[in-house]
Design a protein around this motif. Structure first.
Motif, PDB file in Angstrom:
ATOM      1  N   LEU A  96     -34.068 -13.664  -9.818  1.00 37.58           N
ATOM      2  CA  LEU A  96     -35.035 -12.461 -10.287  1.00 37.58           C
ATOM      3  C   LEU A  96     -35.230 -12.135 -11.693  1.00 37.58           C
ATOM      4  CD1 LEU A  96     -34.944 -10.705  -7.010  1.00 37.58           C
ATOM      5  CD2 LEU A  96     -36.690 -11.850  -7.643  1.00 37.58           C
ATOM      6  N   VAL A  97     -33.916 -12.024 -12.346  1.00 34.80           N
ATOM      7  CA  VAL A  97     -34.033 -11.556 -13.991  1.00 34.80           C
ATOM      8  C   VAL A  97     -34.325 -12.504 -14.492  1.00 34.80           C
ATOM      9  CG1 VAL A  97     -32.176 -10.729 -15.522  1.00 34.80           C
ATOM     10  CG2 VAL A  97     -31.959  -9.728 -12.953  1.00 34.80           C
ATOM     11  N   SER A  98     -34.113 -13.849 -14.245  1.00 37.64           N
ATOM     12  CA  SER A  98     -34.361 -14.948 -14.992  1.00 37.64           C
ATOM     13  C   SER A  98     -35.951 -15.261 -15.457  1.00 37.64           C
ATOM     14  CB  SER A  98     -33.704 -16.261 -14.702  1.00 37.64           C
ATOM     15  OG  SER A  98     -34.604 -16.992 -13.564  1.00 37.64           O
ATOM     16  N   LEU A  99     -36.850 -14.854 -14.322  1.00 37.05           N
ATOM     17  CA  LEU A  99     -38.143 -15.051 -14.836  1.00 37.05           C
ATOM     18  C   LEU A  99     -38.615 -14.081 -15.865  1.00 37.05           C
ATOM     19  CD1 LEU A  99     -39.375 -15.395 -11.115  1.00 37.05           C
ATOM     20  CD2 LEU A  99     -39.244 -17.321 -13.041  1.00 37.05           C
ATOM     21  N   PRO A 100     -38.542 -12.756 -15.853  1.00 34.23           N
ATOM     22  CA  PRO A 100     -38.884 -12.060 -16.980  1.00 34.23           C
ATOM     23  C   PRO A 100     -38.158 -12.399 -18.401  1.00 34.23           C
ATOM     24  CG  PRO A 100     -37.784 -10.680 -15.239  1.00 34.23           C
ATOM     25  CD  PRO A 100     -38.035 -12.113 -14.928  1.00 34.23           C
ATOM     26  N   SER A 101     -36.669 -12.662 -17.880  1.00 34.72           N
ATOM     27  CA  SER A 101     -36.239 -12.918 -19.296  1.00 34.72           C
ATOM     28  C   SER A 101     -36.452 -14.023 -20.081  1.00 34.72           C
ATOM     29  CB  SER A 101     -34.742 -12.884 -18.706  1.00 34.72           C
ATOM     30  OG  SER A 101     -34.244 -11.937 -18.199  1.00 34.72           O
ATOM     31  N   VAL A 102     -36.849 -15.185 -19.344  1.00 32.77           N
ATOM     32  CA  VAL A 102     -37.486 -16.316 -20.056  1.00 32.77           C
ATOM     33  C   VAL A 102     -38.766 -16.110 -20.938  1.00 32.77           C
ATOM     34  CG1 VAL A 102     -38.025 -18.853 -19.418  1.00 32.77           C
ATOM     35  CG2 VAL A 102     -36.041 -17.976 -18.738  1.00 32.77           C
ATOM     36  N   GLY A 103     -39.603 -15.087 -19.936  1.00 32.34           N
ATOM     37  CA  GLY A 103     -40.780 -14.906 -20.462  1.00 32.34           C
ATOM     38  C   GLY A 103     -40.703 -14.164 -22.009  1.00 32.34           C
ATOM     39  N   LEU A 122     -30.031 -15.137 -24.025  1.00 33.42           N
ATOM     40  CA  LEU A 122     -30.707 -15.422 -22.725  1.00 33.42           C
ATOM     41  C   LEU A 122     -29.537 -16.045 -21.778  1.00 33.42           C
ATOM     42  CD1 LEU A 122     -33.041 -15.668 -20.745  1.00 33.42           C
ATOM     43  CD2 LEU A 122     -33.497 -17.878 -21.484  1.00 33.42           C
ATOM     44  N   MET A 123     -28.761 -16.979 -22.193  1.00 29.98           N
ATOM     45  CA  MET A 123     -27.588 -17.409 -21.367  1.00 29.98           C
ATOM     46  C   MET A 123     -26.507 -16.149 -21.154  1.00 29.98           C
ATOM     47  SD  MET A 123     -27.485 -21.429 -22.819  1.00 29.98           S
ATOM     48  CE  MET A 123     -25.927 -21.275 -22.939  1.00 29.98           C
ATOM     49  N   GLY A 124     -26.237 -15.470 -22.177  1.00 30.46           N
ATOM     50  CA  GLY A 124     -25.080 -14.651 -21.997  1.00 30.46           C
ATOM     51  C   GLY A 124     -25.712 -13.497 -21.124  1.00 30.46           C
ATOM     52  N   ALA A 125     -26.993 -13.176 -21.228  1.00 32.37           N
ATOM     53  CA  ALA A 125     -27.679 -12.010 -20.206  1.00 32.37           C
ATOM     54  C   ALA A 125     -27.494 -12.561 -18.705  1.00 32.37           C
ATOM     55  CB  ALA A 125     -29.059 -11.723 -20.679  1.00 32.37           C
ATOM     56  N   LEU A 126     -28.067 -13.794 -18.780  1.00 31.81           N
ATOM     57  CA  LEU A 126     -28.046 -14.053 -17.157  1.00 31.81           C
ATOM     58  C   LEU A 126     -26.586 -14.417 -16.644  1.00 31.81           C
ATOM     59  CD1 LEU A 126     -30.689 -17.083 -17.766  1.00 31.81           C
ATOM     60  CD2 LEU A 126     -30.910 -14.615 -16.557  1.00 31.81           C
ATOM     61  N   ALA A 127     -25.467 -14.688 -17.538  1.00 35.50           N
ATOM     62  CA  ALA A 127     -24.191 -14.878 -17.076  1.00 35.50           C
ATOM     63  C   ALA A 127     -23.697 -13.488 -16.792  1.00 35.50           C
ATOM     64  CB  ALA A 127     -23.200 -15.344 -18.163  1.00 35.50           C
ATOM     65  N   VAL A 128     -23.964 -12.406 -17.672  1.00 38.92           N
ATOM     66  CA  VAL A 128     -23.498 -10.963 -17.331  1.00 38.92           C
ATOM     67  C   VAL A 128     -24.096 -10.660 -16.051  1.00 38.92           C
ATOM     68  CG1 VAL A 128     -23.797  -8.724 -18.193  1.00 38.92           C
ATOM     69  CG2 VAL A 128     -22.884 -10.257 -19.787  1.00 38.92           C
ATOM     70  N   THR A 129     -25.373 -10.789 -15.899  1.00 36.00           N
ATOM     71  CA  THR A 129     -26.183 -10.556 -14.592  1.00 36.00           C
ATOM     72  C   THR A 129     -25.659 -11.103 -13.439  1.00 36.00           C
ATOM     73  OG1 THR A 129     -28.159 -10.472 -15.782  1.00 36.00           O
ATOM     74  CG2 THR A 129     -28.368 -10.805 -13.445  1.00 36.00           C
ATOM     75  N   GLY A 130     -25.199 -12.202 -13.512  1.00 34.39           N
ATOM     76  CA  GLY A 130     -24.541 -12.886 -12.368  1.00 34.39           C
ATOM     77  C   GLY A 130     -23.245 -12.309 -12.136  1.00 34.39           C
ATOM     78  N   VAL A 131     -22.393 -12.165 -13.121  1.00 35.07           N
ATOM     79  CA  VAL A 131     -21.126 -11.616 -12.849  1.00 35.07           C
ATOM     80  C   VAL A 131     -20.994 -10.192 -12.242  1.00 35.07           C
ATOM     81  CG1 VAL A 131     -18.836 -10.615 -13.983  1.00 35.07           C
ATOM     82  CG2 VAL A 131     -20.027 -12.956 -14.421  1.00 35.07           C
ATOM     83  N   SER A 132     -21.822  -9.285 -12.896  1.00 27.73           N
ATOM     84  CA  SER A 132     -21.943  -8.005 -12.368  1.00 27.73           C
ATOM     85  C   SER A 132     -22.522  -7.754 -11.127  1.00 27.73           C
ATOM     86  CB  SER A 132     -22.696  -7.227 -13.506  1.00 27.73           C
ATOM     87  OG  SER A 132     -24.159  -7.661 -13.535  1.00 27.73           O
ATOM     88  N   SER A 133     -23.724  -8.719 -10.784  1.00 28.78           N
ATOM     89  CA  SER A 133     -24.266  -8.350  -9.424  1.00 28.78           C
ATOM     90  C   SER A 133     -23.269  -9.067  -8.586  1.00 28.78           C
ATOM     91  CB  SER A 133     -25.464  -9.058  -9.386  1.00 28.78           C
ATOM     92  OG  SER A 133     -25.308 -10.648  -9.340  1.00 28.78           O
TER      93      SER A 133
END
Length: 141
Positions: A96-103, A122-133
């Motif tokens: 869910l976070v990746s769609l607006p982030s890629v945009g 972008l990759m760092g933000a998605l990794a942090v999102t995965g770990v924190s979620s």
């Protein structure tokens, strides 16, 4: 139907590893022919880090399943339903976070930002999102 034994799991894991290594050899050959600059060393370093992490998790889960972490059991699919559900929910949040982030990243590159920096963020933000979620869902359940 065959029973799921530790020996069978090891054979399957080694088969998967062999397929991954063959595919990576093909990718390296294609990168050598078509990729610009120093893309091959970066690819090989990323591959090495990823393979080391995957082998480390597999080793921990196979040698001492009782001492493996919740994430390791969920990622290697040796955990129970709760752990599988945690990983599924965390990966859904990343999706869910990746769609607006890629945009946003696409717009930033379009407005002149350097592509390597944008992709790293972008990759760092998605990794942090995965770990924190995963951590939040694990704490709540």
């Amino acid at each position: 139907m065959q029973t799921d034994t530790p020996a069978r799991r090891k054979v399957v894991a080694l088969g998967i590893l062999a397929v991954i290594l063959v595919l990576m050899a093909v990718v390296v050959v294609l990168l050598r022919q078509h990729a610009p600059g120093n893309m091959i060393p970066g690819f090989l370093v990323g591959l090495g880090i990823g393979m080391a992490a995957a082998l480390g998790m597999a080793w921990r889960v196979l040698r001492r399943p009782d001492r493996a972490s919740t994430f390791e059991r969920a990622w290697t699919q040796t955990g129970d339903e709760r752990e599988d559900a945690l990983l599924t929910r965390a990966l859904a949040v990343v999706g869910l976070v990746s769609l607006p982030s890629v945009g946003v990243a696409t717009l930033a590159i379009g407005f002149g930002a350097e592509a390597p920096m944008v992709m790293t963020l972008l990759m760092g933000a998605l990794a942090v999102t995965g770990v924190s979620s995963f951590a939040v869902f694990n704490h709540r359940s």
